[in-house]
Every structure is written in structure tokens, then in C-alpha cells.
Write a protein that holds these residues in place. Structure first.
Motif, PDB file in Angstrom:
ATOM      1  N   SER A   1     -57.974 -20.794  14.139  1.00 24.92           N
ATOM      2  CA  SER A   1     -57.484 -21.009  12.774  1.00 24.92           C
ATOM      3  C   SER A   1     -56.334 -20.087  12.393  1.00 24.92           C
ATOM      4  O   SER A   1     -55.499 -20.462  11.557  1.00 24.92           O
ATOM      5  N   SER A   2     -56.263 -18.886  12.992  1.00 22.94           N
ATOM      6  CA  SER A   2     -55.298 -17.898  12.510  1.00 22.94           C
ATOM      7  C   SER A   2     -54.305 -17.401  13.559  1.00 22.94           C
ATOM      8  O   SER A   2     -53.267 -16.847  13.184  1.00 22.94           O
ATOM      9  N   ALA A   3     -54.591 -17.540  14.834  1.00 22.92           N
ATOM     10  CA  ALA A   3     -53.738 -16.956  15.872  1.00 22.92           C
ATOM     11  C   ALA A   3     -52.556 -17.856  16.184  1.00 22.92           C
ATOM     12  O   ALA A   3     -52.387 -18.357  17.312  1.00 22.92           O
ATOM     13  N   HIS A   4     -51.722 -18.071  15.157  1.00 19.67           N
ATOM     14  CA  HIS A   4     -50.483 -18.843  15.312  1.00 19.67           C
ATOM     15  C   HIS A   4     -49.381 -18.016  14.647  1.00 19.67           C
ATOM     16  O   HIS A   4     -49.333 -17.887  13.427  1.00 19.67           O
ATOM     17  N   PHE A   5     -48.476 -17.479  15.465  1.00 24.35           N
ATOM     18  CA  PHE A   5     -47.554 -16.459  14.990  1.00 24.35           C
ATOM     19  C   PHE A   5     -46.136 -17.006  14.866  1.00 24.35           C
ATOM     20  O   PHE A   5     -45.826 -18.117  15.331  1.00 24.35           O
ATOM     21  N   ARG A   6     -45.293 -16.203  14.251  1.00 29.39           N
ATOM     22  CA  ARG A   6     -43.903 -16.581  14.029  1.00 29.39           C
ATOM     23  C   ARG A   6     -43.144 -16.695  15.353  1.00 29.39           C
ATOM     24  O   ARG A   6     -43.500 -16.042  16.338  1.00 29.39           O
ATOM     25  N   PRO A   7     -42.078 -17.481  15.388  1.00 26.80           N
ATOM     26  CA  PRO A   7     -41.309 -17.628  16.634  1.00 26.80           C
ATOM     27  C   PRO A   7     -40.757 -16.299  17.145  1.00 26.80           C
ATOM     28  O   PRO A   7     -40.637 -16.104  18.366  1.00 26.80           O
ATOM     29  N   GLU A   8     -40.406 -15.386  16.230  1.00 26.86           N
ATOM     30  CA  GLU A   8     -39.872 -14.094  16.668  1.00 26.86           C
ATOM     31  C   GLU A   8     -40.903 -13.300  17.458  1.00 26.86           C
ATOM     32  O   GLU A   8     -40.581 -12.650  18.465  1.00 26.86           O
ATOM     33  N   VAL A   9     -42.163 -13.365  17.014  1.00 30.60           N
ATOM     34  CA  VAL A   9     -43.232 -12.649  17.720  1.00 30.60           C
ATOM     35  C   VAL A   9     -43.470 -13.276  19.083  1.00 30.60           C
ATOM     36  O   VAL A   9     -43.594 -12.572  20.096  1.00 30.60           O
ATOM     37  N   LEU A  10     -43.495 -14.600  19.134  1.00 33.60           N
ATOM     38  CA  LEU A  10     -43.727 -15.275  20.407  1.00 33.60           C
ATOM     39  C   LEU A  10     -42.568 -15.061  21.376  1.00 33.60           C
ATOM     40  O   LEU A  10     -42.788 -14.972  22.595  1.00 33.60           O
TER      41      LEU A  10
END
Length: 428
Positions: free
Chosen positions: A346-355
Motif C-alpha cells: 500500500s505504501s512502498a511506492h516512491f518518487r521517480p527521483e528516489v527510484l
């Protein structure tokens, strides 16, 4: 003629005594005087009767008079050692089984409440004996298995206990771990590994009635790949040396956690998302028995082939077992660990910069593997060319006669000398 006839009809016999035979077995007794003691049979002596009254008494008739306990001292010591070994083996085995039973009894409610199937029977029984949920792999290793939960494909749990059935081995391992850091001291611990679905329910869950619910959009279990961990500082150096996935993280303390723990992460945003107050409270309650909690998509060993760089997401939890077998402070941590995949989905979806930052480390490793693979292929191609060149040279040399072969070898030697001279000139 007359003497011959006398011998035939038994005439006069010779008065000389015949000489004894040289090969007689009783030649030494030939001149012995006859015994003057007459033979008198013993009256009343039978096979089952008593010994003659005239024969002297000796100790050889009673075994307890021939031997004493001091004669069996070595055998007694050996028997005592055997009894001690078997006693320690029995007690140590019983203690390990009791420790495994106490763990599964304390955590059976969590396992049965979270998973549809627990144990190796493959069936779900609500009133099943908790002791039957765990299987003994050896005298010091116990394991259980759980499956049938949303966002989780299955979970493996392994208990590693001290070798109490072999005190000598335990002493050697303890002494080795004390003097050498590379050898760990024996301890009672549990390690649980969760294998999340990561959006692959359609490939793992069989096509059974009700399985379509797992394929709906509301039950998506995929999450971004990363490496994040909370570790005990006493284990931090060892984990960084032994595990490749933790070697690519940076370490930073966090105010929510106890001072003896630290966070190993690839990004501060990941820590803010995963380090909840409930998790921090569970770790504080577990105390210094806690070793680590790891969420990783990278292998434990450094990949050396491209196939090994494929992300495989895993969740790891390890803590030591308390000597008192009281798990009230550890059950909340285990319960939260089982529910982490729900939070990740549910929550472990991060911004493109982090990825992008996370992928840069992985791409660098992939480039190194590709470069090493290309160098290995280049070496193989060069070796193949050298073998072909050598085979051609041998064929040409074999087709020549002795004189021509000599000239051929001289020309080769001259070429090598010219090459070596050019190299020396360039170096100068």
C-alpha cells in the motif's frame, strides 16, 4: 646254507639285544625305572560327583576369589563415560525439543490467525496441536512453513539451537567464536523469511475457485524494489561483510529506535515510509535479543552473472530466543513482521527521483558484470584463435621434410627476435 635253513624253521636265535629305533618318540623314557606306586582307582568319584577329598583347594574354583573390582577399573571408567555421554545427549535433546515447543506454542496463534495453512501437512485444521506445526530437521534445527495469505506467497521459519546434546562441540564452537570474529558463537535464534507475491499471483496461485479474487486490482501486491534494514549494532559489521544487499546501503541512526540499533537504507524517504511507530515500539519491547529486520530485492551474495541480478524481493527477521522461554516481548515483533507485506503493497511506492537513485547503484553493478563477461568472452575468442593458429602451424610443419622444417623453425625464431627487439625499442 645250513644257517639259512635254521632261520626259516626258527632255529637258534641271536642273543644280542636289538638296537632301539632312532626315530622312536619315547626314546627318552626307554631307560626310566618302572613306577613303584601302584594305581588305585578312586571310589565314588563320578562325573557329577564331588572332587576327591585328597586334592588341595585352590581359588580357581570361585570366580569372585580369582578377581576383584580393582581388576575392572578400566572397564568401569569406560562404562561411566558412556553413561555420562548418553545422559548428556538425552538431556540436551530433550531441552532443545522443549525450547522449540515453547516457541511454537507462543507463536501458533499468530501463525494460524494470519495464514490459511501452517505446518507441513498441507491441510488447515483449526484445532491442530501446536507442536505438530513444527518439524525437527535435526537435533538442533526445527522448521515450520506457512502459506495462504494475501500479499504473501509463503513464509519459512527456522529455529537454530545450541548443540546441547554435545557439550564438547558447544565448548569448541564457543571458544572458537571468542577468539575469532569470523566464527560466530553458538546461540538460540529464529530466522523467518517471507516471500511476497510482488504482483505475481497469477503465476503462483493455481486456477482454483476463489483464486480470481487475488487477481483483482484491489489486491495488487507489487511494490518498488529497494534495500532497507534495521539491525543490531553488534551485528552491523558482520552483516555488511556477509551480505551484498546491505553493502550497498548507508547507515544512519534514528531517534525512534533504541540506541543499540541503526537503520541501513538506500534513501531517507524509504526510512520515513517504513519506520512506523508500531515497528519502533515492537523493537524496543524485544530488547537486545533483536538482531535484524531486512527488506531486500537484491541477492545475499554478490551477483556474478546477469541472471543473478534479477530482483527477488524477500523479508528477513532474526532474533535470539530468551533463556526463560518467555516470548511476551517478542510476539508483537513477529506479528508486525508478518503484516509488513500489507504495508509495502500500500505504501512502498516512491518518487521517480528516489527510484532513479536506487537504480543507479544496480546499473553500476550490472555494467561491471557485463564488462567482466565481455572480457571473459574476449579471452575465450583469443584462446580459440591461438588454438587454430597452432593447429595450422603444426599441419604445415608436418607436411615438410627435415631440412624444410629446420628452415621453418629458424624463420620463426628470427620473427620472435625482431618482435622482442621492437618491444624493447618502444619501451626505451
Amino acid at each position: 646254507m645250513a644257517d639259512f635253513l635254521k632261520n626259516i624253521v626258527g632255529g637258534t636265535q641271536s642273543s644280542e639285544t636289538p638296537a632301539p629305533s632312532a626315530d622312536s618318540d619315547f626314546a627318552d623314557f626307554a631307560d626310566a625305572p618302572p613306577s613303584s606306586v601302584p594305581f588305585e582307582p578312586v571310589s565314588g568319584a563320578t562325573l557329577g560327583g564331588a572332587a576327591p577329598a585328597g586334592r588341595p583347594y585352590t581359588k580357581w574354583y570361585n570366580i569372585h576369589e580369582r578377581y576383584s573390582l580393582s581388576d575392572f577399573r578400566a572397564e568401569g571408567i569406560i562404562l561411566v563415560i558412556i553413561v555420562v555421554i548418553f545422559t548428556l545427549h538425552f538431556i540436551g535433546t530433550k531441552l532443545n525439543r522443549a525450547k522449540a515447543r515453547s516457541w511454537i506454542k507462543a507463536h501458533a496463534a499468530v501463525l494460524v490467525g494470519e495464514f490459511a495453512v501452517v505446518g507441513f501437512s498441507g491441510t488447515s485444521q483449526p484445532d491442530q496441536d501446536p507442536e505438530k506445526l513444527m518439524k525437527a530437521k535435526s537435533l538442533f534445527e526445527f522448521a515450520t512453513y506457512a502459506t495462504g495469505r494475501q500479499n504473501v506467497a509463503f513464509m519459512d521459519v527456522k529455529l537454530s539451537l545450541k548443540k546441547r546434546f554435545n557439550p564438547l562441540m558447544t565448548f569448541v564452537e564457543t571458544a572458537t567464536g571468542f577468539f575469532f570474529d569470523s566464527f560466530g558463537t553458538p546461540e538460540d535464534s529464529i530466522e523467518a523469511v517471507i516471500y511476497p507475491f510482488d504482483g505475481k499471483e497469477a503465476q503462483i496461485v493455481p486456477a482454483l475457485p476463489g483464486a480470481a479474487e487475488l487477481k483483482s486490482k484491489d489486491s495488487k501486491s507489487s511494490f518498488d524494489g529497494f534495500v532497507w534494514a534495521i539491525v543490531n549494532k553488534d551485528k552491523m559489521k558482520q552483516l555488511r561483510d556477509e551480505r551484498y544487499d546491505l553493502s550497498i546501503t548507508f547507515t544512519k541512526d534514528n531517534g525512534k529506535l533504541p540506541i543499540w540499533t541503526t537503520v541501513m537504507s538506500e534513501s531517507a524517504e524509504i526510512t520515513e515510509t517504513l519506520l512506523t511507530n508500531e515497528l519502533a515500539s515492537a523493537i524496543k519491547q524485544a530488547g537486545d535479543l533483536f538482531d535484524y529486520l531486512i527488506i531486500s530485492d537484491q541477492p545475499v551474495d554478490k551477483p556474478k552473472k546477469m541472471d543473478e541480478t534479477i530482483p527477488r524481493k524477500r523479508l528477513y527477521l532474526r532474533y535470539r530466543l530468551p533463556p526463560s522461554n518467555n516470548y511476551e516481548d517478542l510476539v508483537p515483533l513477529f506479528s508486525y513482521f508478518v503484516r509488513i507485506p500489507d504495508h509495502l503493497a500500500s505504501s512502498a511506492h516512491f518518487r521517480p527521483e528516489v527510484l532513479r537513485k536506487i537504480r543507479s547503484v544496480r546499473d553500476e553493478n550490472i555494467k561491471q558484470i557485463q564488462k567482466a563477461a565481455e572480457e571473459e568472452k574476449a579471452e575465450e575468442r583469443q584462446a580459440e584463435r591461438d588454438r587454430a593458429r597452432k593447429a595450422k602451424r603444426d599441419a604445415e610443419l608436418n607436411a615438410l621434410d627435415a631440412k624444410a622444417q629446420k628452415k621453418y623453425l629458424e624463420r620463426e625464431r628470427e620473427k620472435e627476435q625482431r618482435k622482442s627487439q621492437r618491444k624493447q625499442t618502444v619501451r626505451a
